[in-house]
Design a protein around this motif. Sequence first.
Motif, mmCIF file in Angstrom:
data_model
loop_
_atom_site.group_PDB
_atom_site.id
_atom_site.type_symbol
_atom_site.label_atom_id
_atom_site.label_comp_id
_atom_site.label_asym_id
_atom_site.label_seq_id
_atom_site.Cartn_x
_atom_site.Cartn_y
_atom_site.Cartn_z
ATOM 1 N N TRP A 174 -19.870 -25.475 33.530
ATOM 2 C CA TRP A 174 -20.885 -26.227 32.854
ATOM 3 C C TRP A 174 -20.606 -26.846 31.541
ATOM 4 O O TRP A 174 -19.470 -26.462 30.865
ATOM 5 N N LYS A 176 -21.929 -29.212 28.069
ATOM 6 C CA LYS A 176 -23.157 -29.602 27.357
ATOM 7 C C LYS A 176 -22.808 -31.077 26.681
ATOM 8 O O LYS A 176 -21.899 -31.407 26.211
ATOM 9 N N ASN A 178 -21.989 -35.357 28.079
ATOM 10 C CA ASN A 178 -20.939 -36.145 29.011
ATOM 11 C C ASN A 178 -19.638 -35.561 28.400
ATOM 12 O O ASN A 178 -18.418 -35.603 28.949
ATOM 13 N N SER A 199 -28.766 -32.003 27.656
ATOM 14 C CA SER A 199 -28.175 -32.501 29.011
ATOM 15 C C SER A 199 -27.086 -31.568 29.377
ATOM 16 O O SER A 199 -26.012 -31.670 28.531
ATOM 17 N N TYR A 201 -24.407 -30.418 32.370
ATOM 18 C CA TYR A 201 -23.623 -30.903 33.468
ATOM 19 C C TYR A 201 -22.798 -29.685 34.267
ATOM 20 O O TYR A 201 -22.347 -28.802 33.444
ATOM 21 N N ASP A 224 -20.260 -33.937 39.809
ATOM 22 C CA ASP A 224 -21.235 -33.297 38.679
ATOM 23 C C ASP A 224 -22.664 -33.390 39.182
ATOM 24 O O ASP A 224 -22.882 -34.607 39.527
ATOM 25 N N LYS A 226 -26.155 -33.311 37.188
ATOM 26 C CA LYS A 226 -26.732 -33.197 35.830
ATOM 27 C C LYS A 226 -28.300 -32.782 35.703
ATOM 28 O O LYS A 226 -29.032 -33.130 36.728
ATOM 29 N N PHE A 228 -31.488 -32.097 32.847
ATOM 30 C CA PHE A 228 -31.896 -32.525 31.532
ATOM 31 C C PHE A 228 -32.835 -31.300 31.246
ATOM 32 O O PHE A 228 -34.006 -31.131 31.975
#
Length: 579
Positions: A174, A176, A178, A199, A201, A224, A226, A228
């Motif tokens: 993971w 944090k 992009n 956010s 990923y 990926d 995503k 939130f």
Amino acid sequence: MRKLLKGALFLLGTLSVTLLAGSSRANAAGNATMLPDQSIQVNYKNEEMVVTGGKNTVIYYSDNANATIWEEVDVRADGKAVFDISWIKPGVTTRIYIKGDKDTLVTARYINAQEKLSAEFVGDISAADVVDVEMWKTVYEQYPAFTCETGYILFFTKNGGAETAYFDVENIEWKKGNSGNWRDFKELNLGEMNAKGASLYFRVKAVNDEETADGISGTRYSSDAKVFLQKKAIAPMVSVNNAAMTLSIRNGMEYSLNEEDWYLVPVYSKTATGDDISVRAEDYDILPTTNRHINALAIPFLLDTDANKKIDATLVTDNPGKYRVEKNDAGAIAGIYVYVRTAAGQRKSASKTERVLIPFATADPDIANDIELVYQNTKSGNSGIIITNKTGATDGVDYQYAIVDDPDTMSWEEFSELKWNTLKMAKTVKVSSSKALTGNYVIFRVAATGKKELPSAYEKYPYQILYDKVTYAAISSTSLYPGGVISAVTSNNAISGEITYTWERSDTATGKYTKITSGTGYAASQYTIKESDVGYYIRVTISNESQTGEKASVTSKNSGKIIKDPTVAKPTPTPTPAP
């Protein structure tokens, strides 16, 4: 419905490469040779293909077996030729054709299609719309940073078929934002991320060829996914209603006594059956006829004690370790804490926690000395009850009363629904029979004097409300002279048992009355005035005993003074003879 599917695409890819390689070798002729399978490996982590050149000095590659122009890369001094494969479309399985300047027969390698990863956040895994909830719980038991207070990230993969629950979270990484750095899944602390919101990923790690058993079946990074993560919600606003003895928490919240074990506020079922389930549960019928939402819970229910248990320090000392408490400067226990938060849902985590202090009750009711309950006196029948708070106007206590079916079997849920009425010191209140129903009971408790204390436990008036007692007494008479008849009159309601009539007289209207006669039945309900009653006032006391053993007695007004009959001529006196 998501189903568990694993690894089928890898087997298919490996089988396809083997068949293709075998077919190519079958076509080899003369001195023409091709690169061996084991000389071609894919570094999926770096997105490059590594070829051991052997006798070749140049390696050619293309995604077209019949290409007229091939990309080329020199074999390095270490015997390897390395070229980029990041340009290959991730969503489809692609064959890369390879040959050398010496091994001129074309061979091929499959670059497997990227696995599609999806992720979703659930605040409460039990509320999530997924299968295999117990499997998810088992997976996350080893990750203390994932708790019911924060929530869970659930993963699913898809590669041309049905979406599949992905439990191998050790292979997840993971970042944090992009532009963040990829990190191992075990380093993720959802609580820290939840504090401000983030956010996130996720992706399934790539596996290089050389890391697999056959050396040629690695996998690409997944797509990926995503998520939130919302900022943790503020704690709910809750308060103690001391008078009603409730805490203002409602559906969608949960509470705890120790900040470890949490209980959802129960809800009313929309399909009530009338079953009374007196256990802590997420969904059960409380009052089936109402089907409405809860907006307050009784404090005894929250503290997990009997509905009428006095809330004081003994509750804590009798249950060591059960409650978290507040102590005053002297070290005495001053109250019990209840912790409240908005419960986690399918898409959100639990809110921050509100700590609410439950104060203690300080008084005890004494209805034998403080309360008087009588039935209203009406000739036509009973129209209710009269309750009097006999405590002094300056040094007494305020009471509250409620009318209930059966206080001895009252549950937490019923207790939370009670409507309490205030009866101030030295005051009287009348309750109509439409509210004081036959067969019900009246319960009393000492009212709280402020926000720093609770009302007392309640005490039951010992008798049911039964309109079978004497509540009215009057007299009527044919005349108030000797020989006249005085009749006793009582109310029209059905009176239990035998009625006793006690006739009394006094030489003054407000003086002390003494019994003349007493008896039961119709004959006893009438009294014939005697000569000896002249000059006296007469009254009757009518009494009986109810079905529950409650004795009732009502006294009439007096008759007025009994006099001689003025219509009776006085005898003429005999003349006295002259001397």
